[in-house]
Design a protein around this motif. Structure first.
Motif, mmCIF file in Angstrom:
data_model
loop_
_atom_site.group_PDB
_atom_site.id
_atom_site.type_symbol
_atom_site.label_atom_id
_atom_site.label_comp_id
_atom_site.label_asym_id
_atom_site.label_seq_id
_atom_site.Cartn_x
_atom_site.Cartn_y
_atom_site.Cartn_z
ATOM 1 N N UNK A 142 0.847 -1.190 0.000
ATOM 2 C CA UNK A 142 0.000 0.000 0.000
ATOM 3 C C UNK A 142 0.884 1.241 0.000
ATOM 4 N N UNK A 143 0.636 2.159 -0.905
ATOM 5 C CA UNK A 143 1.416 3.382 -0.993
ATOM 6 C C UNK A 143 1.041 4.291 0.178
ATOM 7 N N UNK A 144 2.024 4.849 0.899
ATOM 8 C CA UNK A 144 1.703 5.760 2.007
ATOM 9 C C UNK A 144 0.801 6.903 1.562
ATOM 10 N N UNK A 145 0.016 7.406 2.513
ATOM 11 C CA UNK A 145 -0.972 8.446 2.193
ATOM 12 C C UNK A 145 -0.338 9.677 1.581
ATOM 13 N N UNK A 146 0.817 10.117 2.114
ATOM 14 C CA UNK A 146 1.417 11.342 1.584
ATOM 15 C C UNK A 146 1.967 11.122 0.169
ATOM 16 N N UNK A 147 2.341 9.891 -0.167
ATOM 17 C CA UNK A 147 2.694 9.580 -1.548
ATOM 18 C C UNK A 147 1.470 9.749 -2.448
ATOM 19 N N UNK A 148 0.360 9.166 -2.016
ATOM 20 C CA UNK A 148 -0.851 9.225 -2.825
ATOM 21 C C UNK A 148 -1.296 10.665 -3.045
ATOM 22 N N UNK A 149 -1.269 11.468 -1.986
ATOM 23 C CA UNK A 149 -1.698 12.867 -2.096
ATOM 24 C C UNK A 149 -0.867 13.615 -3.122
ATOM 25 N N UNK A 150 0.443 13.421 -3.071
ATOM 26 C CA UNK A 150 1.327 14.127 -4.001
ATOM 27 C C UNK A 150 1.165 13.608 -5.426
ATOM 28 N N UNK A 151 1.130 12.295 -5.586
ATOM 29 C CA UNK A 151 1.058 11.721 -6.929
ATOM 30 C C UNK A 151 -0.244 12.085 -7.635
ATOM 31 N N UNK A 152 -1.328 12.180 -6.876
ATOM 32 C CA UNK A 152 -2.609 12.538 -7.482
ATOM 33 C C UNK A 152 -2.614 13.978 -7.997
ATOM 34 N N UNK A 153 -1.721 14.809 -7.458
ATOM 35 C CA UNK A 153 -1.601 16.177 -7.953
ATOM 36 C C UNK A 153 -0.821 16.228 -9.270
ATOM 37 N N UNK A 154 0.038 15.252 -9.494
ATOM 38 C CA UNK A 154 0.899 15.241 -10.671
ATOM 39 C C UNK A 154 0.346 14.393 -11.814
ATOM 40 N N UNK A 155 -0.572 13.465 -11.498
ATOM 41 C CA UNK A 155 -1.057 12.512 -12.496
ATOM 42 C C UNK A 155 -2.575 12.575 -12.607
ATOM 43 N N UNK A 156 -3.060 12.191 -13.762
ATOM 44 C CA UNK A 156 -4.502 12.029 -13.916
ATOM 45 C C UNK A 156 -4.941 10.761 -13.174
ATOM 46 N N UNK A 157 -6.254 10.574 -13.037
ATOM 47 C CA UNK A 157 -6.762 9.385 -12.346
ATOM 48 C C UNK A 157 -6.306 8.109 -13.045
ATOM 49 N N UNK A 158 -6.351 8.122 -14.397
ATOM 50 C CA UNK A 158 -5.926 6.942 -15.156
ATOM 51 C C UNK A 158 -4.433 6.685 -14.981
ATOM 52 N N UNK A 159 -3.624 7.755 -15.003
ATOM 53 C CA UNK A 159 -2.177 7.601 -14.829
ATOM 54 C C UNK A 159 -1.839 7.130 -13.424
ATOM 55 N N UNK A 160 -2.555 7.630 -12.439
ATOM 56 C CA UNK A 160 -2.324 7.198 -11.055
ATOM 57 C C UNK A 160 -2.637 5.717 -10.898
ATOM 58 N N UNK A 161 -3.701 5.253 -11.553
ATOM 59 C CA UNK A 161 -4.061 3.832 -11.498
ATOM 60 C C UNK A 161 -2.971 2.979 -12.128
ATOM 61 N N UNK A 162 -2.441 3.428 -13.262
ATOM 62 C CA UNK A 162 -1.353 2.688 -13.905
ATOM 63 C C UNK A 162 -0.141 2.622 -12.986
ATOM 64 N N UNK A 163 0.194 3.739 -12.340
ATOM 65 C CA UNK A 163 1.369 3.760 -11.467
ATOM 66 C C UNK A 163 1.194 2.811 -10.290
ATOM 67 N N UNK A 164 0.076 2.872 -9.603
ATOM 68 C CA UNK A 164 -0.121 2.006 -8.441
ATOM 69 C C UNK A 164 -0.139 0.532 -8.846
ATOM 70 N N UNK A 165 -0.743 0.237 -9.995
ATOM 71 C CA UNK A 165 -0.764 -1.147 -10.474
ATOM 72 C C UNK A 165 0.639 -1.606 -10.844
#
Length: 207
Positions: A1-24
């Motif tokens: 599981x990606x830490x919360x502060x990672x998720x918060x920052x990454x969601x600012x830099x990526x679209x929802x689709x890109x964030x899904x690809x990154x986490x996967x």
């Protein structure tokens, strides 16, 4: 599981689709313990052909905002402000690793017997790094530590008067490994080998 502060920052830099690809992709890399694109494409859980998955991952990895400065440095800054009070003495290590035709320069933060990558770059040639590449890579991370007492650690490859002087000009302490048969000037025109000065192996001197 990606830490919360990672998720918060990454969601600012990526679209929802890109964030899904990154986490996967991160999940697949951890489970497969592989970074080869062909292997990751074969097991990436998308209902498309392997070749389409490979192209999808390539397009994702080529995104212009997937850079160290935009993605990684803000996370490092957050981590420092959270866990390291201002004025803390911190150590960063510089190192170079070579695998065949790949020559990688790495700058890492030493924390609780672990090395946290800060910045890395592929060197344009094989063999030892140059003074220019050393200072160029260090210059990328020094601003992150402007409020801390920093020590740069390096092995014998980085035993350079030019590098030591450069670090001194930047107000950064350093500990660079020297060969025991190296001669230094102890007095004007008086030179002695290190192993003749009563300094035992692995002794560190901060400047």
């Amino acid at each position: 599981m990606i830490p919360t502060f990672y998720q918060t920052h990454l969601k600012k830099q990526l679209t929802s689709a890109q964030f899904l690809v990154m986490t996967t992709l991160l999940s697949v890399m951890q489970s497969e313990k592989q970074v080869r694109l062909e292997r990751l494409a074969r097991v990436f859980p998308y209902p498309i052909t392997t070749e389409s998955r490979r192209r999808k991952l390539q397009r994702f990895l080529d995104l212009p905002n997937l850079t160290i400065s935009l993605i990684w440095f803000p996370l490092i800054t957050y981590w420092l402000t959270t866990y390291c009070p201002i004025g803390t003495r911190l150590s960063i290590a510089i190192d170079r690793s070579q695998w065949g035709c790949i020559n990688l320069f790495m700058v890492s933060l030493i924390w609780e017997r672990r090395a946290i990558p800060l910045y890395w770059s592929l060197l344009p040639k094989l063999g030892n790094s140059s003074f220019e590449s050393q200072t160029t890579n260090l210059q990328q991370v020094l601003p992150l530590f402007s409020q801390y007492k920093l020590i740069v650690l390096g092995d014998r490859e980085f035993c350079s008067v030019d590098l030591a002087n450069w670090l001194k000009e930047k107000g950064v302490s350093f500990c660079l490994r020297l060969k025991k048969n190296l001669c230094i000037e102890t007095e004007h025109l008086v030179w002695q080998r290190l192993d003749e000065l009563g300094i035992s192996c692995s002794t560190s001197k901060l400047h």
